[in-house]
Design a protein around this motif. Structure first.
Motif, PDB file in Angstrom:
ATOM      1  N   PRO A  34       0.715  -1.369  -0.095  1.00  0.00           N
ATOM      2  CA  PRO A  34      -0.206   0.041  -0.151  1.00  0.00           C
ATOM      3  C   PRO A  34       0.600   1.356   0.059  1.00  0.00           C
ATOM      4  CG  PRO A  34      -0.063  -1.030   2.107  1.00  0.00           C
ATOM      5  CD  PRO A  34       0.813  -1.916   1.254  1.00  0.00           C
ATOM      6  N   MET A  35       2.101   1.206   0.393  1.00  0.00           N
ATOM      7  CA  MET A  35       2.774   2.151   0.227  1.00  0.00           C
ATOM      8  C   MET A  35       3.643   2.382  -0.885  1.00  0.00           C
ATOM      9  SD  MET A  35       2.633   3.435   3.412  1.00  0.00           S
ATOM     10  CE  MET A  35       4.007   4.837   3.160  1.00  0.00           C
ATOM     11  N   GLN A  36       3.332   1.610  -2.035  1.00  0.00           N
ATOM     12  CA  GLN A  36       4.167   1.859  -3.214  1.00  0.00           C
ATOM     13  C   GLN A  36       3.300   2.412  -4.318  1.00  0.00           C
ATOM     14  OE1 GLN A  36       7.308   0.215  -4.425  1.00  0.00           O
ATOM     15  NE2 GLN A  36       6.665   1.735  -5.899  1.00  0.00           N
ATOM     16  N   THR A  37       3.950   3.166  -4.821  1.00  0.00           N
ATOM     17  CA  THR A  37       3.212   4.061  -6.168  1.00  0.00           C
ATOM     18  C   THR A  37       3.582   3.437  -7.293  1.00  0.00           C
ATOM     19  OG1 THR A  37       4.877   5.754  -6.142  1.00  0.00           O
ATOM     20  CG2 THR A  37       2.662   6.249  -4.619  1.00  0.00           C
ATOM     21  N   TYR A  38       2.819   3.503  -8.383  1.00  0.00           N
ATOM     22  CA  TYR A  38       3.076   2.846  -9.667  1.00  0.00           C
ATOM     23  C   TYR A  38       3.157   3.854 -10.876  1.00  0.00           C
ATOM     24  CZ  TYR A  38       2.399  -1.017  -6.487  1.00  0.00           C
ATOM     25  OH  TYR A  38       2.402  -1.946  -5.426  1.00  0.00           O
ATOM     26  N   LEU A  39       2.889   4.993 -10.564  1.00  0.00           N
ATOM     27  CA  LEU A  39       2.784   6.020 -11.667  1.00  0.00           C
ATOM     28  C   LEU A  39       3.992   6.963 -11.709  1.00  0.00           C
ATOM     29  CD1 LEU A  39      -1.017   7.074 -11.984  1.00  0.00           C
ATOM     30  CD2 LEU A  39       0.146   5.342 -13.363  1.00  0.00           C
ATOM     31  N   SER A  40       4.440   7.224 -13.054  1.00  0.00           N
ATOM     32  CA  SER A  40       5.437   8.392 -12.918  1.00  0.00           C
ATOM     33  C   SER A  40       5.215   9.216 -13.963  1.00  0.00           C
ATOM     34  CB  SER A  40       6.996   7.652 -12.894  1.00  0.00           C
ATOM     35  OG  SER A  40       7.101   6.710 -14.371  1.00  0.00           O
ATOM     36  N   ILE A  41       5.921  10.415 -14.045  1.00  0.00           N
ATOM     37  CA  ILE A  41       5.809  11.552 -15.240  1.00  0.00           C
ATOM     38  C   ILE A  41       6.767  11.039 -16.253  1.00  0.00           C
ATOM     39  CG2 ILE A  41       5.959  13.609 -16.114  1.00  0.00           C
ATOM     40  CD1 ILE A  41       5.390  14.431 -13.229  1.00  0.00           C
ATOM     41  N   GLU A  42       6.079  10.994 -17.779  1.00  0.00           N
ATOM     42  CA  GLU A  42       6.712  10.791 -18.784  1.00  0.00           C
ATOM     43  C   GLU A  42       7.644  12.010 -19.247  1.00  0.00           C
ATOM     44  OE1 GLU A  42       8.896  10.460 -21.678  1.00  0.00           O
ATOM     45  OE2 GLU A  42       7.134  11.479 -22.552  1.00  0.00           O
ATOM     46  N   ASP A  82      -6.118  -1.727 -12.287  1.00  0.00           N
ATOM     47  CA  ASP A  82      -7.372  -2.126 -12.532  1.00  0.00           C
ATOM     48  C   ASP A  82      -8.202  -1.408 -13.391  1.00  0.00           C
ATOM     49  OD1 ASP A  82      -6.421  -3.805 -10.654  1.00  0.00           O
ATOM     50  OD2 ASP A  82      -7.814  -3.439  -9.106  1.00  0.00           O
ATOM     51  N   SER A  83      -8.837  -2.208 -14.318  1.00  0.00           N
ATOM     52  CA  SER A  83      -9.937  -1.444 -15.403  1.00  0.00           C
ATOM     53  C   SER A  83      -8.975  -0.374 -16.208  1.00  0.00           C
ATOM     54  CB  SER A  83     -10.910  -0.608 -14.922  1.00  0.00           C
ATOM     55  OG  SER A  83     -11.849  -1.767 -13.957  1.00  0.00           O
ATOM     56  N   ASN A  84      -7.937  -0.249 -16.151  1.00  0.00           N
ATOM     57  CA  ASN A  84      -7.048   0.799 -17.046  1.00  0.00           C
ATOM     58  C   ASN A  84      -7.490   1.987 -16.883  1.00  0.00           C
ATOM     59  OD1 ASN A  84      -5.002  -1.063 -17.984  1.00  0.00           O
ATOM     60  ND2 ASN A  84      -6.476  -1.864 -19.497  1.00  0.00           N
ATOM     61  N   LYS A  85      -7.781   2.557 -15.881  1.00  0.00           N
ATOM     62  CA  LYS A  85      -8.344   3.910 -15.552  1.00  0.00           C
ATOM     63  C   LYS A  85      -7.847   4.459 -14.153  1.00  0.00           C
ATOM     64  CE  LYS A  85     -13.061   2.352 -13.718  1.00  0.00           C
ATOM     65  NZ  LYS A  85     -14.351   2.696 -14.200  1.00  0.00           N
ATOM     66  N   LEU A  86      -7.876   5.637 -14.214  1.00  0.00           N
ATOM     67  CA  LEU A  86      -7.401   6.409 -13.061  1.00  0.00           C
ATOM     68  C   LEU A  86      -8.462   7.670 -12.699  1.00  0.00           C
ATOM     69  CD1 LEU A  86      -5.826   9.260 -13.570  1.00  0.00           C
ATOM     70  CD2 LEU A  86      -3.953   7.478 -13.897  1.00  0.00           C
ATOM     71  N   THR A  87      -8.704   8.220 -11.433  1.00  0.00           N
ATOM     72  CA  THR A  87      -9.247   9.199 -11.264  1.00  0.00           C
ATOM     73  C   THR A  87      -8.471  10.474 -10.753  1.00  0.00           C
ATOM     74  OG1 THR A  87     -11.343   8.049 -10.639  1.00  0.00           O
ATOM     75  CG2 THR A  87     -11.135  10.566  -9.831  1.00  0.00           C
ATOM     76  N   ALA A  88      -8.350  11.624 -11.375  1.00  0.00           N
ATOM     77  CA  ALA A  88      -7.416  12.711 -11.091  1.00  0.00           C
ATOM     78  C   ALA A  88      -8.544  13.907 -10.603  1.00  0.00           C
ATOM     79  CB  ALA A  88      -6.430  13.186 -12.294  1.00  0.00           C
ATOM     80  N   SER A  89      -7.785  14.498  -9.871  1.00  0.00           N
ATOM     81  CA  SER A  89      -8.638  15.652  -9.365  1.00  0.00           C
ATOM     82  C   SER A  89      -7.641  17.008  -8.784  1.00  0.00           C
ATOM     83  CB  SER A  89      -9.476  15.568  -8.308  1.00  0.00           C
ATOM     84  OG  SER A  89      -8.698  14.672  -7.104  1.00  0.00           O
ATOM     85  N   ASN A 145      -1.831  20.997  -7.020  1.00  0.00           N
ATOM     86  CA  ASN A 145      -1.445  19.528  -6.827  1.00  0.00           C
ATOM     87  C   ASN A 145      -2.844  18.813  -7.378  1.00  0.00           C
ATOM     88  OD1 ASN A 145      -0.226  17.180  -5.151  1.00  0.00           O
ATOM     89  ND2 ASN A 145      -2.361  17.011  -4.353  1.00  0.00           N
ATOM     90  N   ILE A 146      -2.221  17.666  -8.344  1.00  0.00           N
ATOM     91  CA  ILE A 146      -2.933  16.909  -8.997  1.00  0.00           C
ATOM     92  C   ILE A 146      -3.082  15.711  -8.404  1.00  0.00           C
ATOM     93  CG2 ILE A 146      -3.450  15.612 -10.915  1.00  0.00           C
ATOM     94  CD1 ILE A 146      -2.471  17.914 -12.620  1.00  0.00           C
ATOM     95  N   GLN A 147      -4.315  15.131  -7.642  1.00  0.00           N
ATOM     96  CA  GLN A 147      -4.197  13.904  -7.096  1.00  0.00           C
ATOM     97  C   GLN A 147      -4.741  12.747  -7.771  1.00  0.00           C
ATOM     98  OE1 GLN A 147      -6.908  12.865  -3.413  1.00  0.00           O
ATOM     99  NE2 GLN A 147      -4.924  13.637  -2.499  1.00  0.00           N
ATOM    100  N   THR A 148      -4.125  11.543  -7.938  1.00  0.00           N
ATOM    101  CA  THR A 148      -4.453  10.749  -8.452  1.00  0.00           C
ATOM    102  C   THR A 148      -5.108   9.410  -7.639  1.00  0.00           C
ATOM    103  OG1 THR A 148      -2.339   9.555  -9.006  1.00  0.00           O
ATOM    104  CG2 THR A 148      -3.227  11.227 -10.572  1.00  0.00           C
ATOM    105  N   LYS A 149      -5.832   8.697  -8.168  1.00  0.00           N
ATOM    106  CA  LYS A 149      -6.664   7.860  -7.388  1.00  0.00           C
ATOM    107  C   LYS A 149      -6.697   6.509  -8.237  1.00  0.00           C
ATOM    108  CE  LYS A 149      -8.702  10.423  -3.666  1.00  0.00           C
ATOM    109  NZ  LYS A 149     -10.284  10.496  -2.794  1.00  0.00           N
ATOM    110  N   TYR A 150      -6.320   5.357  -7.875  1.00  0.00           N
ATOM    111  CA  TYR A 150      -6.424   4.187  -8.662  1.00  0.00           C
ATOM    112  C   TYR A 150      -6.093   2.856  -7.907  1.00  0.00           C
ATOM    113  CZ  TYR A 150      -1.361   4.456  -8.524  1.00  0.00           C
ATOM    114  OH  TYR A 150      -0.011   4.683  -8.111  1.00  0.00           O
ATOM    115  N   GLN A 159      -1.673   8.909  -5.213  1.00  0.00           N
ATOM    116  CA  GLN A 159      -0.556   9.451  -5.737  1.00  0.00           C
ATOM    117  C   GLN A 159      -0.658  11.016  -6.106  1.00  0.00           C
ATOM    118  OE1 GLN A 159       1.706   7.060  -8.590  1.00  0.00           O
ATOM    119  NE2 GLN A 159       3.538   8.108  -8.543  1.00  0.00           N
ATOM    120  N   ASP A 160      -0.012  11.928  -5.679  1.00  0.00           N
ATOM    121  CA  ASP A 160       0.134  13.164  -5.842  1.00  0.00           C
ATOM    122  C   ASP A 160       1.153  13.747  -6.637  1.00  0.00           C
ATOM    123  OD1 ASP A 160      -2.146  13.268  -4.168  1.00  0.00           O
ATOM    124  OD2 ASP A 160      -1.192  13.985  -2.401  1.00  0.00           O
ATOM    125  N   PHE A 161       0.931  14.661  -7.775  1.00  0.00           N
ATOM    126  CA  PHE A 161       1.913  15.187  -8.309  1.00  0.00           C
ATOM    127  C   PHE A 161       1.613  16.659  -8.374  1.00  0.00           C
ATOM    128  CE2 PHE A 161       0.909  11.347 -10.150  1.00  0.00           C
ATOM    129  CZ  PHE A 161       2.298  10.477 -10.518  1.00  0.00           C
TER     130      PHE A 161
END
Length: 495
Positions: A34-42, A82-89, A145-150, A159-161
């Motif tokens: 649960p502490m791991q994040t799996y997205l990074s900026i290209e 999961d479901s190949n989607k994420l929610t960003a806010s 801050n762009i917060q992503t949830k997946y 994960q926040d960016f």
């Protein structure tokens, strides 16, 4: 009796089989940290609505009363959301001033194949927000801050960016008033009351100027003025270009245009500080230019240059005029970027800090200093804002990165491919007061070691495998013994 023994043997065999099936070789394969994040900026490519890549110092586009945020996110190798989607806010801290209209901004983004501006296609989540700007926005840099949830294998991940919006078309936070209203034309300050720089008389003697005009004497006017480069810098040469026009009906002769700096900090290039023109016919014009150089160490940003003009009319009467020009000088940018600091060894599954110190060794403020990280096995949250750095001051930037694996998700990756030495770059971007961008890069090296949890899991896996093997042998032996007993009893009871 025989049937009873058969039932017992069958029940024992069935139970052993079920127990063996419940002993997997590694029970932790499907768990997600649960502490791991799996997205990074290209960071290397530009996409739609991007003027530059993140590696080159991406800055959101501000135009047409809106700001467009673009966040190209890639998934670590071997990982699938999961479901190949994420929610960003969009998230803003309470009490923080923002340049856009406050609303709830939240969208769902799907994994898609996106073509960059260079034509290269990549699978990623292209998070994009178009935010309407506030009419009363104030110039400055604003953190967003762009917060992503997946979900990954059913596990919720947040994960926040961080991004920064630079507003330059708003109002100034502090406005200064001046008794002498000025306008700027090609970096030359000209009085607002004058449509152009006027050389038609002695500026210190208004009456003389009026008498000169009424008498029909030549009247010389500067109809255009410019300086090149448009943003001159202290320590560099600059060329002034003036267009002189004779607005009267009388010819002017033996014109001499001299130019001098009031503080002596801008000097002519060459031995001469004067330009000579034989004649300037009535209604005629003449373009003249002269080059000057500013000293590196200047006491004022706004420098005053006196233009002295002498000429004679057809009767031989000498006329003089002085005109003042102001030129704004920029200061050269000079910074020192220290080495990037990171622990010599970092542990997979944990977080680590990478720090960089930036020194402003020049005489002008460094604006919008930021840093970003690009290292295999280290996933950061985007761009870290360091801020403005005053002359002689220094600031430190800190990037907190999640430590993963060098080849996370690569099938069949060896221990050496997952762990060990890794290196990349930390990029520092900044601007001068005019908005010109610069960047510096520093190498980052560290060693990724396997986490204690992963070591423990490996040992448990080996232990479970051994236990499973022992259980299998015992089970087979038990089945063999029970079968032998049944056969023995059956043979014993035969007549």
């Amino acid at each position: 009796m025989r049937r009873k023994i058969k039932r017992i043997a069958l029940l024992i065999i069935t139970n052993i089989f079920v127990l063996l099936q419940c002993l997997p070789a590694n029970a932790t394969d499907d768990l997600v940290n649960p502490m791991q994040t799996y997205l990074s900026i290209e960071t290397k490519l530009k996409y739609e609505n991007m003027m530059q890549s993140y590696q080159k110092g991406y800055e959101p586009i501000v135009e047409d009363e809106k700001v467009i945020l673009v966040l190209p996110l890639k998934v670590e190798k071997g990982i699938k959301l999961d479901s190949n989607k994420l929610t960003a806010s969009i998230k803003v801290n309470d009490g923080t001033t923002i340049p856009f209209k406050m609303r709830i901004y939240e969208k769902v983004f799907n994994l898609e194949t996106v073509k960059s501006k260079s034509g290269k296609s990549q699978e990623l989540y292209l998070v994009t927000f178009s935010l309407p700007l506030d009419e009363n926005r104030i110039n400055g840099s604003y953190p967003v801050n762009i917060q992503t949830k997946y979900k990954v294998k059913g596990q919720n991940v947040v994960q926040d960016f961080g991004l920064y919006i630079n507003i330059k078309d708003g109002t100034e936070a502090e406005s200064s008033s001046s008794t002498d209203a000025m306008r700027t034309e090609n970096n030359l300050e000209v009085p607002m009351s004058e449509p152009a720089v006027s050389l038609g008389g002695n500026t210190s003697d208004t009456t003389g100027s009026e008498n000169q005009e009424n008498s029909g004497a030549p009247k010389i006017v500067v109809t255009k003025c410019s300086v090149s480069p448009e943003k001159p810098i202290a320590g560099q040469e600059m060329t002034f270009q003036l267009v002189l026009e004779n607005k009267s009906k009388m010819e002017a002769k033996n014109l001499k245009l001299s130019f001098d700096s009031e503080l002596g900090e801008i000097v002519p290039v060459g031995m001469q500080n004067s330009i000579f023109i034989d004649t300037l016919k009535a209604g005629g014009s003449q373009t003249v230019s002269f080059t000057m150089k500013a000293q590196e160490a200047i006491t004022k940003v706004n420098q005053k240059i006196t233009l002295s003009l002498k000429y004679v009319d057809k009767n031989g009467a000498e006329l003089t005029d002085d005109q003042i020009l102001f030129v704004k000088l920029g200061q050269p940018i000079s910074i020192l970027v220290d080495k990037a600091v990171i622990n010599a060894e970092v542990e997979s599954g944990k977080k680590t800090d990478v720090t960089i110190k930036v020194f402003n060794t020049g005489n002008t403020t460094i604006k919008n200093c930021m840093c970003s990280l690009d290292v295999d096995g280290l996933t950061d949250g985007g761009i870290t804002f360091i801020g403005d750095i005053e002359p002689g001051a220094s600031k430190q930037g800190k990037i907190t990165a999640a430590v993963t694996q060098k080849s996370l998700g690569k099938e069949g990756a060896t221990e050496d491919e997952k762990y060990g030495s890794t290196e990349g770059t930390l990029t520092v971007t900044y601007e001068d007061p005019s908005g010109t961008s610069y960047q510096e890069e520093r190498s980052v090296r560290t060693k990724i070691k396997k986490s204690s949890k992963e070591d423990s899991d490996d040992k448990k896996s080996v232990k479970r495998s051994s236990q499973w093997s022992v259980s299998l042998v015992i089970g087979m032996l038990f089945i063999y013994i029970m079968t032998a007993i049944v056969l023995f009893i059956r043979k014993k009871r035969q007549p």
